[in-house]
Design a protein around this motif. Structure first.
Motif, PDB file in Angstrom:
ATOM      1  N   THR A  28       1.005  -1.191   0.017  1.00 18.39           N
ATOM      2  CA  THR A  28       0.063   0.081  -0.019  1.00 18.39           C
ATOM      3  C   THR A  28       0.910   1.078   0.133  1.00 18.39           C
ATOM      4  OG1 THR A  28      -1.576  -1.180   1.119  1.00 18.39           O
ATOM      5  CG2 THR A  28      -1.927   1.120   1.185  1.00 18.39           C
ATOM      6  N   ALA A  29       2.163   1.174   0.593  1.00 19.83           N
ATOM      7  CA  ALA A  29       2.849   2.272   0.648  1.00 19.83           C
ATOM      8  C   ALA A  29       3.483   2.616  -0.686  1.00 19.83           C
ATOM      9  CB  ALA A  29       4.165   2.091   1.617  1.00 19.83           C
ATOM     10  N   THR A  30       3.466   1.656  -1.590  1.00 18.99           N
ATOM     11  CA  THR A  30       4.228   2.093  -2.835  1.00 18.99           C
ATOM     12  C   THR A  30       3.026   2.892  -3.773  1.00 18.99           C
ATOM     13  OG1 THR A  30       3.128   0.008  -4.079  1.00 18.99           O
ATOM     14  CG2 THR A  30       5.384  -0.248  -2.931  1.00 18.99           C
ATOM     15  N   HIS A  31       1.635   2.528  -3.296  1.00 16.67           N
ATOM     16  CA  HIS A  31       0.659   3.318  -4.171  1.00 16.67           C
ATOM     17  C   HIS A  31       0.709   4.802  -3.536  1.00 16.67           C
ATOM     18  CE1 HIS A  31      -1.909  -0.218  -5.564  1.00 16.67           C
ATOM     19  NE2 HIS A  31      -0.786  -0.588  -5.594  1.00 16.67           N
TER      20      HIS A  31
ATOM     21  N   ALA B  33      -6.743   0.065   5.842  1.00 20.16           N
ATOM     22  CA  ALA B  33      -6.632   1.675   6.190  1.00 20.16           C
ATOM     23  C   ALA B  33      -5.141   2.009   6.265  1.00 20.16           C
ATOM     24  CB  ALA B  33      -7.519   1.797   7.323  1.00 20.16           C
ATOM     25  N   THR B  34      -4.972   2.969   6.006  1.00 19.28           N
ATOM     26  CA  THR B  34      -3.531   3.440   5.820  1.00 19.28           C
ATOM     27  C   THR B  34      -2.585   3.708   7.209  1.00 19.28           C
ATOM     28  OG1 THR B  34      -4.096   5.767   5.658  1.00 19.28           O
ATOM     29  CG2 THR B  34      -3.660   4.839   3.541  1.00 19.28           C
ATOM     30  N   GLY B  35      -3.586   4.004   8.128  1.00 17.97           N
ATOM     31  CA  GLY B  35      -3.006   3.860   9.611  1.00 17.97           C
ATOM     32  C   GLY B  35      -2.141   2.675   9.835  1.00 17.97           C
ATOM     33  N   GLU B  36      -2.691   1.430   9.162  1.00 21.24           N
ATOM     34  CA  GLU B  36      -1.795   0.208   9.621  1.00 21.24           C
ATOM     35  C   GLU B  36      -0.499   0.288   9.279  1.00 21.24           C
ATOM     36  OE1 GLU B  36      -4.109  -3.155   8.015  1.00 21.24           O
ATOM     37  OE2 GLU B  36      -5.928  -2.351   8.267  1.00 21.24           O
ATOM     38  N   ILE B  37      -0.090   1.110   8.231  1.00 20.21           N
ATOM     39  CA  ILE B  37       1.312   0.982   7.804  1.00 20.21           C
ATOM     40  C   ILE B  37       2.093   1.553   8.714  1.00 20.21           C
ATOM     41  CG2 ILE B  37       2.693   2.346   6.233  1.00 20.21           C
ATOM     42  CD1 ILE B  37       0.412   2.351   4.207  1.00 20.21           C
TER      43      ILE B  37
ATOM     44  N   ARG C 113      15.343   5.196  -8.638  1.00 21.90           N
ATOM     45  CA  ARG C 113      14.937   4.299  -7.654  1.00 21.90           C
ATOM     46  C   ARG C 113      14.926   4.627  -6.313  1.00 21.90           C
ATOM     47  NH1 ARG C 113      17.797  -1.610  -7.992  1.00 21.90           N
ATOM     48  NH2 ARG C 113      15.805  -1.811  -9.544  1.00 21.90           N
ATOM     49  N   ILE C 114      13.866   4.439  -5.359  1.00 26.47           N
ATOM     50  CA  ILE C 114      13.671   4.754  -4.138  1.00 26.47           C
ATOM     51  C   ILE C 114      13.415   3.497  -3.602  1.00 26.47           C
ATOM     52  CG2 ILE C 114      12.001   5.659  -2.269  1.00 26.47           C
ATOM     53  CD1 ILE C 114      11.460   8.071  -3.834  1.00 26.47           C
ATOM     54  N   GLU C 115      14.428   3.400  -2.190  1.00 31.09           N
ATOM     55  CA  GLU C 115      14.024   2.193  -1.303  1.00 31.09           C
ATOM     56  C   GLU C 115      13.619   2.650  -0.007  1.00 31.09           C
ATOM     57  OE1 GLU C 115      16.803  -1.035  -1.258  1.00 31.09           O
ATOM     58  OE2 GLU C 115      17.908  -0.409  -3.192  1.00 31.09           O
ATOM     59  N   ALA C 116      12.573   2.017   0.490  1.00 31.63           N
ATOM     60  CA  ALA C 116      11.938   2.619   1.677  1.00 31.63           C
ATOM     61  C   ALA C 116      11.399   1.397   2.623  1.00 31.63           C
ATOM     62  CB  ALA C 116      10.636   3.275   1.366  1.00 31.63           C
ATOM     63  N   VAL C 117      11.194   1.801   3.722  1.00 32.60           N
ATOM     64  CA  VAL C 117      10.776   0.941   4.800  1.00 32.60           C
ATOM     65  C   VAL C 117       9.426   1.521   5.486  1.00 32.60           C
ATOM     66  CG1 VAL C 117      13.026  -0.527   5.179  1.00 32.60           C
ATOM     67  CG2 VAL C 117      12.416   1.902   6.461  1.00 32.60           C
TER      68      VAL C 117
END
Length: 872
Positions: free
Chosen positions: A559-562, A667-671, A688-692
């Protein structure tokens, strides 16, 4: 008829006959490792033909983008030499999967060409397989083709097969006779004559057999019609021109090349046939190759030394080479990409959407090639000179590989240059070295050991959107490393998201799932049995349990990629498009189109936009909607992906809509939290973005906090004053560096004075020959630069012994280069010879080496004599 109308009329013709019109699939195959590029219209239906996917539409038609430059279908070397071969082309085709067969295919083929296109019937011929009595009879019964115009040929011309085993069948081809004036001198000139008078327009393949390992043929349960018609060839016939390059698909490109080169196409030599002169070949190569480059890069290919990227690089460098033959020595191909968009952008809107990206990638690769070309040509000259002196006429594989590996010369470019010098190339030696490099690369790469997937006709139903645990039945052909279930909560690797892991259980049986993959409609659970045996549970009920913690981490990241995609478009612009991703439990990476590195402010804004949506706890919904409706709603679709009529749309309320089959949070809060780890370039115009997220983001913040605490402790300050403390230390360090440089200058000045005092004068020229202690060549080079700056009319050679070898550096001041034509490269070459070595370089500074340590003093003592010879 304009090319756009030819394409449109074909698709409309078959739509009126109940065919589902499929858009072209991407040139980059997403699920076929056997192909580098889509090379036929049937590629996107391959799994249906092989029975791996169920038939959705029994009648289909399409206009497919194709590139043929590798493997069996390799047209690259033919492009430019004639007027019909291309790297990129479009293939018109219609298919029947267990519906109509030979009669309708033949009738409609004839009807379209004669009634819709208006081709003269007396110009058309048909060919059939030698044993296909049925095919020949249908031609005469259901069309008004002239008697005697259906000719039989053997397997080479009229029998199609997918491979040594599998679907196969006879084919029937429709040929167009260009006329008597194109006839060759052969008495048997006719259909399939290589002279080109008879143009193969349409190939109708009738897959009705299956060939087994012994070569035996049996009837297929469902017969398939697979037709293919070259769009460019048909357009040339419709526009009444001799060459594909004279159609409206190529003329604007040819005209632009004429403008850029100030040369004229088809005017190389009045005595030569049109379109065959060397200059014409270059025009045709460039016009063809820019189409292939524009489409391939738009669909996601990036120049590299492997796979699709290597093919793209070869095509571009071949075109650049032909550009030089037209006097175009600076990057020019990227300017032609916009002409391709003008011609084809209406039909293929992705060209418009990624216009800037494609131009940037092409320009960057042209510039890169320009940088290495001159160096490579210089090396080639030395190699060819050496080969000729040795009495050979073959460039060794080692030298060809060096040109490829160091200077980026494709093999065919080296072959072209060698041919100009009447030399051959050791191709097998080159290929052996290239394969060795690939083996080393493969050895260095580690990964999960995945068992070979056994073909299965069973369909697995995925229930993992709603469940993470489910009862299921074990289907054959499951084995000790692989289970197939009738339904499963395990998500199979797709769309950048990794496959689920977990366990499959029953009484006395346990299977640990390490990976989940899909092939056709079947989901494969890969792993190992830790209790019991697979044979004990075949056709029995088991419980499939997904690792819920790992799944939840993957959902957060997906969901974070979206959210990231939308935030990037808001921050950088609507040109940003996703080009790839990896969604794993511990991290994710997101590849996207953008033309430069993001600055700190842009990264901070993107990170804030994503986290703001997380804090707002926006609902995330997934819905099945018609594809056209999803497009109208503005849902983002990935370039190159194939979508069904009904698609899954993932919506983050008030922020983003994307077509996606992955798993997502409710829901986004779960991220929880989103943190960018890095932003880097992966290719020209590609970032390229790398993320956590979630726990990964928490652990990152925790490590950063611990690092700040440790730094504060080491620097004896508080975290709040850490920045100020570091700035003070940096300032102090710069002041100390300045003092060291000043001291070094004074030392160098003193050293130069001593060297000047010990120099020898030769006809008014100061000659310095000096052996010194040095750790690296840089020590010699720095002193040589100082000599050049401080002294006039000086020739100097500095030497040092390093690693049991002699290192020489020669320097000549500018005034002597101009007045006496003394060059450092010549000086170092001569002095290195005296010590059993060689050297070379620029006129003012050059380097060399020697093998014989005992001859160093003699070599240095010989410098005055070397200088004396040079000024005579």
């Amino acid at each position: 008829m304009k090319s756009h109308d030819v394409r449109k009329k074909f698709l409309e013709f078959f739509k009126q006959r109940d065919h589902k019109i499929y858009p072209s699939s991407s040139l980059i195959p997403k699920d076929d490792p056997t192909l580098l590029f889509a090379n036929a219209g049937m590629n996107q239906f391959k799994d249906v033909i092989l029975g791996k996917k169920r038939v959705q539409h029994r009648r289909t038609a399409s206009c497919q983008k194709c590139i043929r430059v590798s493997g069996k279908h390799n047209d690259l070397e033919e492009v430019g030499k004639d007027t019909s071969h291309h790297t990129f082309f479009e293939m018109l085709g219609n298919w029947s999967f267990g519906d109509y067969f030979k009669k309708d295919a033949i009738m409609w083929g004839w009807e379209f060409l004669t009634e819709i296109c208006g081709l003269p019937k007396d110009r058309l011929w048909a060919s059939v397989f030698r044993d296909d009595d049925d095919g020949e009879k249908l031609w005469y019964q259901h069309t008004d083709i002239k008697k005697g115009r259906v000719i039989r040929f053997d397997e080479k011309e009229n029998f199609w097969e997918m491979g040594e085993v599998g679907p196969c069948g006879p084919s029937s081809e429709i040929h167009y006779d260009k006329g008597e004036k194109y006839k060759c001198d052969r008495p048997d000139c006719g259909v399939n004559c290589p002279c080109g008078r008879y143009v193969e327009v349409w190939n109708l393949v009738f897959m009705q057999f299956n060939r087994d390992e012994k070569g035996n043929l049996s009837d297929l349960p469902a017969k398939v019609v697979d037709t293919g018609m070259g769009f460019e060839r048909l357009t040339a016939i419709m526009q009444k021109v001799d060459s594909n390059y004279d159609t409206d698909l190529f003329v604007p490109l040819i005209k632009q090349i004429e403008n850029m080169s100030s040369l004229s196409y088809k005017r190389s030599d009045p005595q030569e046939p049109l379109g065959t002169a060397p200059r014409d070949e270059s025009f045709q190569v460039i016009a063809d190759h820019i189409r292939a480059l524009s489409f391939a890069i738009t669909d996601g290919a990036i120049p590299s030394n492997e796979g699709q990227g290597y093919v793209v690089r070869r095509i571009l460098r071949r075109a650049a080479r032909h550009g030089r033959l037209l006097g175009l020595h600076k990057p020019f191909m990227y300017q032609l990409s916009s002409v391709v968009v003008d011609i084809m952008g209406k039909t293929y809107p992705e060209l418009k959407a990624r216009k800037e990206h494609a131009a940037l990638v092409i320009k960057s690769e042209e510039e890169r090639f320009e940088e290495t070309l001159d160096l490579g040509l210089e090396l080639f000259e030395k190699v060819s000179e050496r080969v000729c002196k040795e009495g050979s006429n073959t460039i060794p594989g080692e030298d060809v590989f060096k040109l490829y590996d160091t200077y980026g010369f494709p093999l065919d470019l080296t072959q072209v240059i060698a041919q100009e010098k009447e030399l051959s190339v050791d191709v097998s030696g080159f290929e052996k070295l290239l394969e060795g490099q690939r083996d080393r690369s493969r050895t260095a790469t580690t990964g999960v050991n995945i068992p070979v997937i056994v073909e299965c006709q069973h369909k697995s139903e995925f229930v993992g959107y709603e469940k993470v645990e489910e009862e299921a039945k074990v289907l054959e052909p499951s084995n000790e490393q692989m289970l197939i279930l009738d339904n499963t909560p395990f998500y199979a690797e797709a769309g950048g998201q990794v496959g689920d892991t977990g366990v499959i259980l029953s009484e006395g049986f346990q299977f640990e799932v390490d990976h989940t993959k899909t092939e056709g409609d079947t989901i494969y659970h890969l792993g190992k049995v830790t209790k019991g045996s697979v044979q004990e549970v075949l056709n029995k009920t088991v419980v499939a349990k997904v690792d819920i913690n790992r799944r939840n981490s993957i959902k957060r990241n997906h969901t974070a990629t979206h959210l990231l995609h939308r935030a990037l478009r808001e921050t950088l612009g609507e040109h940003v498009n996703q080009s790839g991703s990896l969604v794993a439990p511990d991290r994710f990476r997101f590849d996207f189109t953008h033309f430069k590195a993001m600055d700190e402010a842009e990264l901070a804004k993107v990170e804030y936009l994503v986290n703001r949506r997380i804090w707002q706890n926006c609902p995330v919904t997934c819905a099945q909607v018609p594809f056209e409706e999803a497009k109208k709603l503005g849902a983002m679709a990935l370039f190159g992906e194939k979508y069904e009529d009904i698609v899954r749309m993932v919506e983050v309320e008030g922020f983003s809509r994307e077509l996606c089959g992955g798993t997502h949070v409710n829901a986004t809060g779960e991220i929880g939290l989103f943190k960018i780890v890095s932003e880097t370039a992966i290719a020209a115009g590609m970032r390229r973005i790398e993320a956590v997220t979630g726990e990964g983001a928490y652990q990152l913040v925790k490590r950063q906090k611990e690092l700040l605490e440790d730094l504060a402790l080491v620097l004896k300050t508080s975290e709040e004053n850490l920045r100020e403390r570091v700035e003070t230390l940096v300032k102090t360090g710069k002041q100390l560096e300045k003092k060291v440089r000043e001291a070094q200058k004074e030392s160098a000045k003193s050293r130069i004075e001593k060297l000047a005092e010990s120099s020898v004068e030769v006809d008014g020229i100061r000659v310095i020959a000096h052996q010194m202690e040095a750790e690296t060549r840089n020590d010699l080079l720095e002193l040589a630069d100082t000599i050049r700056e401080k002294l006039k009319s000086t020739v100097g050679v500095l030497a040092a012994i390093m690693d049991e070898k002699i290192a020489f550096v020669a320097v000549v001041t500018d005034d002597l280069i101009k007045s006496k034509n003394i060059k450092a490269g010549q000086v170092v070459k001569e002095i290195s010879k005296l010590a059993g070595g060689t050297g070379g370089g620029k006129p003012h500074l050059a380097q060399g080496g020697g093998k014989h340590l005992t001859k160093l003093k003699k070599a240095l003592d010989g410098l005055p004599e070397i200088v004396k010879k040079m000024i005579k």
